[in-house]
Design a protein around this motif. Structure first.
Motif, short mmCIF file in Angstrom:
data_model
loop_
_atom_site.label_atom_id
_atom_site.label_comp_id
_atom_site.label_asym_id
_atom_site.label_seq_id
_atom_site.Cartn_x
_atom_site.Cartn_y
_atom_site.Cartn_z
N VAL A 263 0.84 -1.26 -0.08
CA VAL A 263 -0.13 -0.03 0.10
C VAL A 263 0.92 1.39 -0.08
N GLU A 264 2.09 1.20 0.65
CA GLU A 264 2.75 2.41 0.85
C GLU A 264 3.48 2.76 -0.63
N SER A 265 3.82 1.54 -1.37
CA SER A 265 4.48 2.01 -2.72
C SER A 265 3.44 2.20 -3.68
N LEU A 266 2.13 1.80 -3.52
CA LEU A 266 0.95 2.25 -4.08
C LEU A 266 0.79 3.64 -4.16
N PHE A 267 0.64 4.34 -2.99
CA PHE A 267 0.47 5.92 -2.88
C PHE A 267 1.59 6.61 -3.14
N GLY A 268 2.69 5.93 -2.93
CA GLY A 268 3.95 6.59 -3.76
C GLY A 268 3.91 6.67 -5.20
N THR A 269 3.52 5.78 -5.93
CA THR A 269 3.15 5.66 -7.30
C THR A 269 2.07 6.81 -7.70
N ILE A 270 1.22 6.65 -6.98
CA ILE A 270 0.01 7.78 -7.01
C ILE A 270 0.44 9.17 -6.94
N ASN A 271 1.21 9.51 -6.02
CA ASN A 271 2.09 10.97 -6.07
C ASN A 271 2.96 11.11 -7.31
N LYS A 272 3.61 10.26 -7.76
CA LYS A 272 4.33 10.46 -9.20
C LYS A 272 3.36 10.62 -10.34
N LEU A 273 2.43 9.93 -10.41
CA LEU A 273 1.46 9.93 -11.48
C LEU A 273 0.58 11.23 -11.59
N SER A 274 0.34 11.70 -10.48
CA SER A 274 -0.43 12.85 -10.38
C SER A 274 0.60 14.04 -10.91
N THR A 275 1.87 14.10 -10.73
CA THR A 275 2.50 15.32 -10.94
C THR A 275 2.55 15.35 -12.35
N LEU A 276 2.92 13.93 -13.07
CA LEU A 276 2.95 13.54 -14.50
C LEU A 276 1.62 14.25 -14.94
N ALA A 277 0.57 13.80 -14.48
CA ALA A 277 -0.75 14.18 -15.18
C ALA A 277 -0.88 15.62 -14.93
N ALA A 278 -0.43 16.22 -13.91
CA ALA A 278 -0.73 17.73 -13.92
C ALA A 278 -0.08 18.54 -15.19
N TYR A 279 1.43 18.05 -15.24
CA TYR A 279 2.06 18.63 -16.17
C TYR A 279 1.43 18.46 -17.78
N GLN A 280 0.73 17.31 -17.79
CA GLN A 280 0.21 16.89 -19.15
C GLN A 280 -1.08 17.64 -19.21
N TYR A 281 -1.51 18.02 -18.32
CA TYR A 281 -3.06 18.70 -18.41
C TYR A 281 -2.50 20.31 -18.76
N LEU A 282 -1.60 20.62 -18.15
CA LEU A 282 -1.05 22.30 -18.39
C LEU A 282 -0.75 22.19 -19.80
#
Length: 258
Positions: free
Chosen positions: A175-194
């Motif tokens: 679960v810990e590595s899952l939420f670490g992955t989510i944090n990385k993916l959300s950063t990538l998704a934010a830049y893609q959105y902008l």
């Protein structure tokens, strides 16, 4: 049409992937050439890789775009199969690829492959966050290119076909590595959105963040049924909802900063 078997180079780019690499590389024993490009691992990644191939190379660049281009350029075979170190080729996918290599339409220069997520010994039917359900991973040599975008995505010149059998995909085991992955993916998704929408469309407003998060929760827990798929399904539904919240929170932060 081509009626002879064609050769395949598998390309794997690594960086501290000792936990998943052995399963990945052992699933590629059937390819004609296996090349591992390492970005500076400090765990057991290199020793694991050398147990499967003598083509283990180091790449000093931190630019994923450059690394992917150079790695794919090293493939000597007719076709290139790009596999992430947390993925593996299921036996049925291998047989499907073998069939395609025996009878490849000349106008097709690549094939997309579905990915199926696995977490805590359970196959899941929903992707992680905004990740695509299909990925372009099998491409004809000299017909591929790497797009200059945030995800450094693979593309081809010409038409793309579809394979049906999935790649296994397990980017986290706890679960810990899952939420670490989510944090990385959300950063990538934010830049893609902008990159796609710019900063003048209201995405940075708090009301938009709240609405998008509520919509994601409804989709993940009820529309996709995460609420009814046990603790693993509920955990994934919560993680994907959190990814949406973090994505728009980071869009807002990046917009204000700019």
């Amino acid at each position: 049409m081509t009626y002879k078997s064609q050769t395949i180079s598998a390309i794997v780019i690594t960086e501290n992937n000792a936990a998943t690499l052995e399963r990945c590389l052992s699933s590629l024993h059937w390819v004609d050439e296996l090349v591992v490009f390492d970005r500076g691992s400090t765990d057991a990644t290199l020793s694991i890789a050398r147990g499967f191939t003598d083509k283990v190379l180091f790449h000093p660049s931190r630019n994923l775009n450059v690394v992917r281009r150079d790695a794919l350029s090293m493939g000597k075979c007719d076709w290139l199969l790009l596999v992430e170190p947390d993925e593996w080729v299921e036996e049925m996918l291998r047989h499907e690829i073998d069939g395609v290599m025996l009878n490849t339409p000349s106008h097709l220069n690549g094939f997309t492959i579905p990915r199926q997520l696995r977490f805590q010994n359970q196959w899941l039917t929903v992707p992680l966050g905004d990740e695509p359900k299909r990925v372009l991973r099998l491409v004809r040599k000299q017909q591929w290119l790497i797009r200059d975008n945030w995800e450094c995505s693979l593309a081809v010149n010409g038409d793309v076909g579809k394979l049906d059998r999935p790649l296994g995909y397990e980017p986290f085991t706890t679960v810990e590595s899952l939420f670490g992955t989510i944090n990385k993916l959300s950063t990538l998704a934010a830049y893609q959105y902008l990159e796609a929408h710019g900063t003048a469309n209201g995405a940075q407003k708090p009301a938009n963040l709240i609405f998008k998060t509520k919509l994601a929760a409804w989709k993940q827990f009820f529309l996709l049924g995460g609420l009814f798929k046990g603790i693993t399904g509920q955990t994934m539904a919560m993680a994907n909802t959190l990814q949406v919240f973090l994505k728009y929170a980071k869009v807002r932060a990046l917009t204000v900063r700019s």
